[in-house]
Write a protein that holds these residues in place. Structure first.
Motif, PDB file in Angstrom:
ATOM      1  N   ALA A  52       3.570   5.772  -5.585  1.00  0.00           N
ATOM      2  CA  ALA A  52       3.429   5.835  -7.045  1.00  0.00           C
ATOM      3  C   ALA A  52       2.303   6.795  -7.429  1.00  0.00           C
ATOM      4  O   ALA A  52       2.434   7.581  -8.371  1.00  0.00           O
ATOM      5  CB  ALA A  52       3.179   4.442  -7.612  1.00  0.00           C
ATOM      6  N   ALA A  53       1.188   6.754  -6.698  1.00  0.00           N
ATOM      7  CA  ALA A  53       0.067   7.653  -6.988  1.00  0.00           C
ATOM      8  C   ALA A  53       0.452   9.102  -6.732  1.00  0.00           C
ATOM      9  O   ALA A  53       0.077   9.995  -7.505  1.00  0.00           O
ATOM     10  CB  ALA A  53      -1.143   7.263  -6.134  1.00  0.00           C
ATOM     11  N   ARG A  54       1.206   9.345  -5.645  1.00  0.00           N
ATOM     12  CA  ARG A  54       1.657  10.698  -5.348  1.00  0.00           C
ATOM     13  C   ARG A  54       2.587  11.207  -6.444  1.00  0.00           C
ATOM     14  O   ARG A  54       2.487  12.351  -6.886  1.00  0.00           O
ATOM     15  CB  ARG A  54       2.385  10.704  -4.003  1.00  0.00           C
ATOM     16  N   MET A  82       3.319  14.912 -11.240  1.00  0.00           N
ATOM     17  CA  MET A  82       3.891  15.104 -12.554  1.00  0.00           C
ATOM     18  C   MET A  82       3.055  16.110 -13.345  1.00  0.00           C
ATOM     19  O   MET A  82       1.826  16.023 -13.368  1.00  0.00           O
ATOM     20  CB  MET A  82       3.928  13.783 -13.348  1.00  0.00           C
ATOM     21  N   PRO A  83       3.707  17.085 -13.957  1.00  0.00           N
ATOM     22  CA  PRO A  83       2.940  18.037 -14.780  1.00  0.00           C
ATOM     23  C   PRO A  83       2.421  17.327 -16.023  1.00  0.00           C
ATOM     24  O   PRO A  83       3.087  16.464 -16.598  1.00  0.00           O
ATOM     25  CB  PRO A  83       3.936  19.127 -15.126  1.00  0.00           C
ATOM     26  N   LEU A 112       0.826  -1.212   0.000  1.00  0.00           N
ATOM     27  CA  LEU A 112       0.000   0.000   0.000  1.00  0.00           C
ATOM     28  C   LEU A 112       0.855   1.254   0.000  1.00  0.00           C
ATOM     29  O   LEU A 112       0.526   2.245  -0.678  1.00  0.00           O
ATOM     30  CB  LEU A 112      -0.931  -0.007   1.218  1.00  0.00           C
ATOM     31  N   LYS A 113       1.964   1.238   0.741  1.00  0.00           N
ATOM     32  CA  LYS A 113       2.868   2.397   0.741  1.00  0.00           C
ATOM     33  C   LYS A 113       3.469   2.607  -0.633  1.00  0.00           C
ATOM     34  O   LYS A 113       3.600   3.745  -1.098  1.00  0.00           O
ATOM     35  CB  LYS A 113       3.973   2.201   1.782  1.00  0.00           C
TER      36      LYS A 113
END
Length: 109
Positions: A95-97, A102-103, A89-90
Protein backbone atom coordinates in the motif's frame (compact mmCIF):
# COMPACT_ATOMS: atom_id res chain seq x y z
CA UNK A 1 7.92 -49.87 1.83
CA UNK A 2 4.43 -51.29 2.25
CA UNK A 3 5.53 -54.67 0.91
CA UNK A 4 8.37 -54.78 3.44
CA UNK A 5 5.98 -54.00 6.30
CA UNK A 6 3.61 -56.71 5.11
CA UNK A 7 6.41 -59.26 4.92
CA UNK A 8 7.63 -58.34 8.40
CA UNK A 9 4.08 -58.64 9.77
CA UNK A 10 3.71 -62.09 8.17
CA UNK A 11 7.03 -63.26 9.62
CA UNK A 12 6.13 -61.91 13.08
CA UNK A 13 2.73 -63.62 12.89
CA UNK A 14 4.34 -66.92 11.95
CA UNK A 15 6.76 -66.65 14.88
CA UNK A 16 3.87 -65.97 17.27
CA UNK A 17 1.92 -68.95 15.87
CA UNK A 18 4.94 -71.26 16.22
CA UNK A 19 5.43 -70.04 19.78
CA UNK A 20 1.76 -70.67 20.60
CA UNK A 21 1.77 -74.16 19.08
CA UNK A 22 4.92 -75.22 20.90
CA UNK A 23 3.82 -73.84 24.32
CA UNK A 24 0.29 -75.21 24.70
CA UNK A 25 0.76 -76.44 28.27
CA UNK A 26 -1.93 -75.27 30.67
CA UNK A 27 -0.92 -73.37 33.79
CA UNK A 28 -2.86 -71.96 36.72
CA UNK A 29 -2.43 -68.31 37.65
CA UNK A 30 -3.21 -67.20 41.17
CA UNK A 31 -3.66 -63.52 41.96
CA UNK A 32 -2.44 -63.31 45.54
CA UNK A 33 -3.95 -61.99 47.88
CA UNK A 34 -7.14 -62.17 45.83
CA UNK A 35 -9.00 -65.49 45.69
CA UNK A 36 -8.93 -65.66 41.89
CA UNK A 37 -7.44 -68.51 39.85
CA UNK A 38 -7.24 -68.67 36.09
CA UNK A 39 -6.29 -71.67 33.97
CA UNK A 40 -4.64 -70.54 30.74
CA UNK A 41 -2.18 -71.70 28.16
CA UNK A 42 1.46 -70.81 28.72
CA UNK A 43 1.59 -69.08 25.34
CA UNK A 44 -1.36 -66.84 26.29
CA UNK A 45 0.25 -65.81 29.57
CA UNK A 46 3.56 -64.98 27.90
CA UNK A 47 1.95 -63.09 25.00
CA UNK A 48 -0.33 -61.09 27.32
CA UNK A 49 2.67 -60.24 29.52
CA UNK A 50 4.59 -59.07 26.44
CA UNK A 51 1.63 -57.00 25.27
CA UNK A 52 1.20 -55.37 28.69
CA UNK A 53 4.93 -54.59 28.83
CA UNK A 54 4.81 -53.07 25.36
CA UNK A 55 1.80 -50.93 26.25
CA UNK A 56 3.41 -49.79 29.52
CA UNK A 57 6.58 -48.81 27.65
CA UNK A 58 4.62 -46.99 24.95
CA UNK A 59 2.67 -45.08 27.60
CA UNK A 60 5.86 -44.14 29.46
CA UNK A 61 7.44 -42.95 26.21
CA UNK A 62 4.33 -40.92 25.39
CA UNK A 63 4.40 -39.32 28.85
CA UNK A 64 8.09 -38.46 28.55
CA UNK A 65 7.42 -36.61 25.29
CA UNK A 66 4.71 -34.37 26.77
CA UNK A 67 7.06 -31.42 27.37
CA UNK A 68 8.44 -31.63 23.83
CA UNK A 69 4.93 -31.73 22.33
CA UNK A 70 3.98 -28.67 24.44
CA UNK A 71 7.05 -26.81 23.16
CA UNK A 72 6.21 -27.73 19.56
CA UNK A 73 2.62 -26.52 19.94
CA UNK A 74 3.88 -23.20 21.36
CA UNK A 75 6.42 -22.85 18.53
CA UNK A 76 3.73 -23.59 15.92
CA UNK A 77 1.43 -20.99 17.47
CA UNK A 78 4.22 -18.41 17.46
CA UNK A 79 5.04 -19.27 13.83
CA UNK A 80 1.40 -18.74 12.78
CA UNK A 81 1.36 -15.38 14.58
CA UNK A 82 4.57 -14.35 12.81
CA UNK A 83 3.18 -15.43 9.42
CA UNK A 84 0.07 -13.30 10.00
CA UNK A 85 2.25 -10.39 11.07
CA UNK A 86 4.43 -10.80 7.97
CA UNK A 87 1.36 -10.87 5.73
CA UNK A 88 0.10 -7.62 7.32
CA UNK A 89 3.52 -5.99 6.87
CA UNK A 90 3.62 -7.03 3.20
CA UNK A 91 0.15 -5.56 2.66
CA UNK A 92 1.22 -2.31 4.37
CA UNK A 93 4.41 -2.17 2.29
CA UNK A 94 2.47 -2.74 -0.93
CA UNK A 95 0.00 0.00 0.00
CA UNK A 96 2.85 2.40 0.83
CA UNK A 97 4.59 1.60 -2.46
CA UNK A 98 1.38 2.17 -4.39
CA UNK A 99 0.83 5.48 -2.60
CA UNK A 100 4.42 6.59 -3.31
CA UNK A 101 4.11 5.76 -7.00
CA UNK A 102 0.90 7.73 -7.47
CA UNK A 103 1.49 11.10 -9.14
CA UNK A 104 0.46 14.02 -6.99
CA UNK A 105 -2.42 16.09 -8.30
CA UNK A 106 -1.96 19.80 -8.46
CA UNK A 107 -3.94 21.60 -5.84
CA UNK A 108 -6.44 24.13 -6.94
CA UNK A 109 -6.08 27.52 -5.37
Amino acid sequence: MSVLKTLLAIVAGMIVMLFAVSNRASITLEFWPLPYRIDAGLYAVVLVALLLGFLAGAFATWLSGAERRRELRAANKRMREMEHSLARLKEDAAAARAKAEMPERPRAA
